[in-house]
Scaffold this motif. Structure first.
Motif, short mmCIF file in Angstrom:
data_model
loop_
_atom_site.label_atom_id
_atom_site.label_comp_id
_atom_site.label_asym_id
_atom_site.label_seq_id
_atom_site.Cartn_x
_atom_site.Cartn_y
_atom_site.Cartn_z
N GLY A 17 -30.76 22.69 -38.80
CA GLY A 17 -30.33 21.47 -38.14
C GLY A 17 -29.28 21.72 -37.08
O GLY A 17 -28.43 22.61 -37.22
N TYR A 18 -29.37 20.97 -35.99
CA TYR A 18 -28.40 21.04 -34.90
C TYR A 18 -28.21 19.61 -34.40
O TYR A 18 -29.04 19.07 -33.68
CB TYR A 18 -28.93 21.95 -33.79
N LYS A 19 -27.13 18.98 -34.82
CA LYS A 19 -26.90 17.57 -34.53
C LYS A 19 -25.61 17.40 -33.75
O LYS A 19 -24.55 17.88 -34.16
CB LYS A 19 -26.84 16.77 -35.84
N ARG A 20 -25.71 16.66 -32.63
CA ARG A 20 -24.55 16.42 -31.78
C ARG A 20 -24.43 14.92 -31.51
O ARG A 20 -25.41 14.27 -31.17
CB ARG A 20 -24.71 17.16 -30.45
N ASN A 21 -23.24 14.43 -31.66
CA ASN A 21 -22.96 13.02 -31.38
C ASN A 21 -21.80 12.95 -30.40
O ASN A 21 -20.72 13.47 -30.67
CB ASN A 21 -22.62 12.27 -32.66
N VAL A 22 -22.05 12.32 -29.23
CA VAL A 22 -21.03 12.22 -28.18
C VAL A 22 -20.76 10.75 -27.90
O VAL A 22 -21.68 10.00 -27.57
CB VAL A 22 -21.49 12.91 -26.88
N THR A 23 -19.51 10.34 -28.05
CA THR A 23 -19.11 8.97 -27.75
C THR A 23 -18.16 8.98 -26.56
O THR A 23 -17.16 9.70 -26.56
CB THR A 23 -18.41 8.32 -28.95
N ILE A 24 -18.50 8.17 -25.54
CA ILE A 24 -17.66 8.04 -24.35
C ILE A 24 -17.23 6.58 -24.29
O ILE A 24 -18.06 5.68 -24.13
CB ILE A 24 -18.44 8.43 -23.08
N ASP A 25 -15.93 6.35 -24.42
CA ASP A 25 -15.44 5.00 -24.67
C ASP A 25 -14.22 4.73 -23.80
O ASP A 25 -13.26 5.50 -23.80
CB ASP A 25 -15.07 4.87 -26.15
N LYS A 26 -14.23 3.63 -23.08
CA LYS A 26 -13.10 3.26 -22.22
C LYS A 26 -12.07 2.40 -22.95
O LYS A 26 -10.91 2.34 -22.56
CB LYS A 26 -13.63 2.48 -21.00
N LYS A 27 -12.47 1.73 -24.04
CA LYS A 27 -11.60 0.72 -24.63
C LYS A 27 -10.79 1.20 -25.82
O LYS A 27 -10.08 0.42 -26.44
CB LYS A 27 -12.44 -0.50 -25.05
N SER A 28 -10.92 2.47 -26.16
CA SER A 28 -10.14 3.03 -27.26
C SER A 28 -10.33 2.24 -28.55
O SER A 28 -9.39 1.89 -29.25
CB SER A 28 -8.65 3.06 -26.89
N ARG A 29 -11.60 1.95 -28.89
CA ARG A 29 -11.90 1.20 -30.10
C ARG A 29 -11.37 1.88 -31.35
O ARG A 29 -11.02 1.25 -32.33
CB ARG A 29 -13.41 1.01 -30.23
N SER A 30 -11.34 3.20 -31.32
CA SER A 30 -10.98 3.93 -32.54
C SER A 30 -9.48 4.02 -32.76
O SER A 30 -9.03 4.46 -33.80
CB SER A 30 -11.53 5.36 -32.46
N GLY A 31 -8.72 3.66 -31.74
CA GLY A 31 -7.27 3.76 -31.89
C GLY A 31 -6.75 5.16 -31.74
O GLY A 31 -5.61 5.45 -32.10
N PHE A 32 -7.57 6.06 -31.17
CA PHE A 32 -7.16 7.47 -31.02
C PHE A 32 -5.96 7.58 -30.09
O PHE A 32 -5.06 8.37 -30.30
CB PHE A 32 -8.35 8.26 -30.50
N PHE A 33 -5.93 6.75 -29.05
CA PHE A 33 -4.81 6.77 -28.12
C PHE A 33 -4.11 5.42 -28.13
O PHE A 33 -4.64 4.42 -28.61
CB PHE A 33 -5.30 7.10 -26.70
#
Length: 735
Positions: free
Chosen positions: A68-84
């Motif tokens: 298996g080779y699985k890649r998930n890429v999220t590009i987000d402008k609104k900072s939904r995750s609260g990372f920043f």
């Protein structure tokens, strides 16, 4: 998915980096804890590909198999995750990877003996495990990891999309797995988080991605998921039987998800003469971020859709819109625009008499003037910028020209253009084509990746219409792309090494392929001003300036004098796979002039490994001076794809070997052979006259593209060339 900023909209950006020194040792316990803790959720992946360890029967003889080779890429402008922090104007990148492979032999083990991971922020995570054949699972310790060098090539399976062209090596570490053995299963998970300040960015193109489905090993499950916010556009095109991205539903109306899934993909056996992107299953895709409504010239569709293709009319319109904006691009770091640079260049040309030149002289010298600019630049211009400046200069003289667009023949077909970066630009004037200049190119010389290509001549749109003319680039024959080698060789007194002088003459694409190495560490640039009628840079120098000039030039020459022999020796040793002693190198003609377009240079060297002693006799592999010839292995003799040689091309060798005094030669007649058919030719003749053996060899690839049904014909002359290169001449003492 690395970013590439469009110059059409002024953009200043800052990568907010919480990073560690590239020279750091991996000894911080907090780092180790962060990596392990952050990676933990990914181990709960329930995808079947990461649960089963069974190898399908058909893949059991392969070197390795990727479960298996699985890649998930999220590009987000609104900072939904609260990372920043809230309110930061950043584009956020979240990338998760899960990879699992079984290593079946020592070759695969050697490939994966070192693993790579990123540590750029405290939110990054990585963890790897080894499963032994008896089911024992051990965690790979990261304590002894060291930083990857800045120039190190991070393997595909480890490097994040975001870092691929972002100087990401400074954030990567590698660690050895000392107890890795055949039949082990290596599995890792990684999570990376990054951000890009887009406060001043109106438009950002992330670098195009080409997902070639066939890897070095069979892949049972390969999945890429791209998630974007409503400020982004997505393009994708599946070719040659590859699966395409599918749009999936999300719980957020302002968020889009696109997923690519490929399963049970074997290894392709055709490895020679394959144009991968034109034959193998490949899915190309790109994300474009646009924070402003004005996207004029952008090759995009609608937000929320998967744009798969552009019509001829769409492509021509967008290419023209993009092209005309080049004048506003920044030409250099000082803020000078391309348009302003062109005007200054025109003024300089007027000073040396450009207004008095006739049309043909003007076109030629305008090209050489631009080449001179390129010679002293740190980087080459892209072909769009070169075409813009060249056509603008011609326009100053009221010389009409056409803009031609196409695509590289190593990338795809004209109808399949999906990215701005795939569009190739050149100029057509008075029936001749002028391509982007390099340090070595001449006006009108053809470019390898555009030979025979379909193209469009595009004109400036008027009202609601635009003139688009179908066009085909010229091709080149095998004899026009010629490499000619003339050898004189003798056996040294030690009777174990050959003394060789080789004069190489190249023309056409063969010249283009070889000229960079040939002229590297030579002072071709010092007289470049002569080609466009420029002034000698020393003419207006004061005595002190001239002294400094000569000091600098002499320093360069001394440096080149040391470096050139090393380069030539290394190249020769790579070519012959034997020890070489360098003696001399000289250039007869540098090929940088329309009057003398051939590249001619001579190498003198001593070569080991070509002589075998048999009692008082000697076996000499004189014909081996042609260099290594392609060997087609057993597993490659059944052909799946059509044959792509790259270019039609020809090689001629003339080898003169002096028979040592006191010896006679046998085996000369056995060197003669000939195979010729529709696909190519290999012919060799050998004669002895006055103590000199002369071998003449001809090898032709008659066409760049050959149908797979002709593979047997091609094998015939390839095999003849390979087998003949191992024949020896026997030297026997006369007494």
């Amino acid at each position: 998915m690395c970013y590439n900023i469009k110059n059409k909209i002024a953009f200043v950006f800052t990568l907010c980096i919480l990073s560690i020194s590239s020279n750091a040792q991996f000894s911080d316990e907090d780092m180790l804890d962060n990596l392990a803790i952050n990676a933990t959720p990914l181990w709960k992946e329930l995808e079947p590909a990461f649960v089963k360890n069974d190898v399908p029967e058909k893949y059991k003889e392969e070197s390795a198999i990727v479960f298996g080779y699985k890649r998930n890429v999220t590009i987000d402008k609104k900072s939904r995750s609260g990372f920043f922090t809230k309110g930061e104007r950043s584009l956020l990148f979240f990338e998760n990877v899960h990879f699992k492979i079984k290593l079946n032999d020592k070759s695969a083990v050697q490939t994966f003996t070192e693993i790579y991971f990123r540590y750029r922020t405290a939110e990054d995570g990585f963890s790897a495990k080894i499963t032994k054949p008896d089911g024992t699972i051990t965690t790979v310790l990261l304590n002894d990891a060291v930083a990857a060098s800045a120039t190190e090539n991070i393997p595909e399976f480890y490097k994040s999309f975001f870092d691929q062209e972002n100087g990401g090596q400074s954030w990567y570490f590698k660690v050895a797995i000392p107890d890795l053995e055949p039949n082990d299963i290596l599995e890792y998970v990684t999570i990376t988080k990054s951000k890009l300040d887009v406060s001043y960015a109106g438009y950002i193109e992330f670098s195009p991605q080409y997902e070639v489905c066939n890897k070095a090993y069979p892949v049972l499950f390969n999945q890429i998921t791209i998630e974007t916010d409503d400020k982004s556009f997505f393009k994708s095109l599946a070719l040659n039987g590859a699966p395409d991205f599918k749009k999936e539903a999300t719980n957020d109306s302002e968020f889009y998800r696109y997923t690519f899934t490929d399963t049970d993909r074997g290894v392709e056996k055709d490895v020679n003469f394959v144009n991968t992107l034109l034959t193998n299953p490949v899915t190309k895709f790109q994300v474009i971020y646009a924070n402003k409504a004005n996207t004029k010239g952008a090759l995009i569709g609608e937000k929320g859709e998967i744009k798969k293709r552009f019509t001829k009319e769409e492509l021509a319109k967008k290419a023209w819109e993009d092209y005309v904006q080049v004048g506003g691009y920044a030409y250099n770091q000082y803020g000078v625009t391309v348009g302003a640079f062109e005007k200054a260049l025109w003024k300089d040309m007027v000073k040396i008499g450009a207004k008095k030149w006739d049309e043909n002289e003007f076109i030629e010298k305008a090209y050489y003037r631009l080449r001179n600019i390129v010679v002293y630049r740190d980087t080459y211009m892209n072909d769009k910028m070169f075409s813009y400046i060249f056509r603008a200069i011609l326009n100053e003289k009221d010389i009409p020209s056409d803009l031609v667009i196409s695509i590289s023949n190593t990338v795809g077909k004209l109808k399949d253009i999906l990215f701005d970066q795939e569009i190739k630009y050149c100029t057509k004037v008075n029936g001749k084509l002028y391509f982007n200049a390099t340090d070595y190119s001449n006006p009108g010389e053809l470019v390898e990746n555009l030979l025979g290509n379909e193209a469009y001549i595009i004109r400036e749109p008027e009202k609601n219409s635009q003139e688009i003319i179908d066009f085909t680039f010229p091709n080149a024959t095998a004899l026009e792309n010629n490499s000619n080698y003339e050898f004189t060789s003798t056996l040294n007194k030690d009777m174990s090494t050959l003394s060789v002088s080789r004069t190489s003459t190249y023309k056409g694409i063969a010249k283009t392929r070889n000229i960079s190495d040939a002229l590297k560490y030579t002072t071709y640039m010092l007289d470049d001003y002569k080609y466009y009628g420029g002034d000698d840079p020393r003419e207006n120098m004061k005595e002190k300036q001239e002294d400094e000039y000569y000091k600098s030039i002499n320093a360069v020459k001394e440096s080149y004098k040391e470096q050139k022999p090393i380069l030539v020796k290394n190249n020769l040793q790579g070519e012959y796979d034997n020890t070489v002693k360098f003696k001399n190198f000289s250039v007869t003609n540098d090929g940088r002039s329309l009057k003398k377009q051939e590249l001619i240079f001579t190498e003198e060297f001593e070569l080991s490994g070509m002589v075998r002693k048999a009692g008082k006799k000697y076996l000499v592999n004189v014909i081996g001076l042609v260099g290594s010839q392609l060997q087609i292995r057993k597993e490659e003799r059944v052909r799946k794809y059509d044959i792509n040689v790259g270019i039609a091309k020809s090689y001629f060798w003339t080898i003169n070997f002096q028979i040592p005094e006191g010896y006679t030669a046998e085996g000369i007649a056995e060197l003669a052979t000939e195979v010729t058919n529709e696909t190519g030719t290999y012919a060799s003749t050998a004669v002895e006259k006055n103590g000199v053996i002369t071998i003449r060899i001809k090898k032709l690839y008659k066409s760049a593209n050959v149908a797979k049904e002709k593979w047997a014909d091609m094998l015939a002359f390839l095999d003849a060339a390979y087998n003949n290169s191992f024949k020896y001449i026997l030297l026997k003492p006369k007494n």
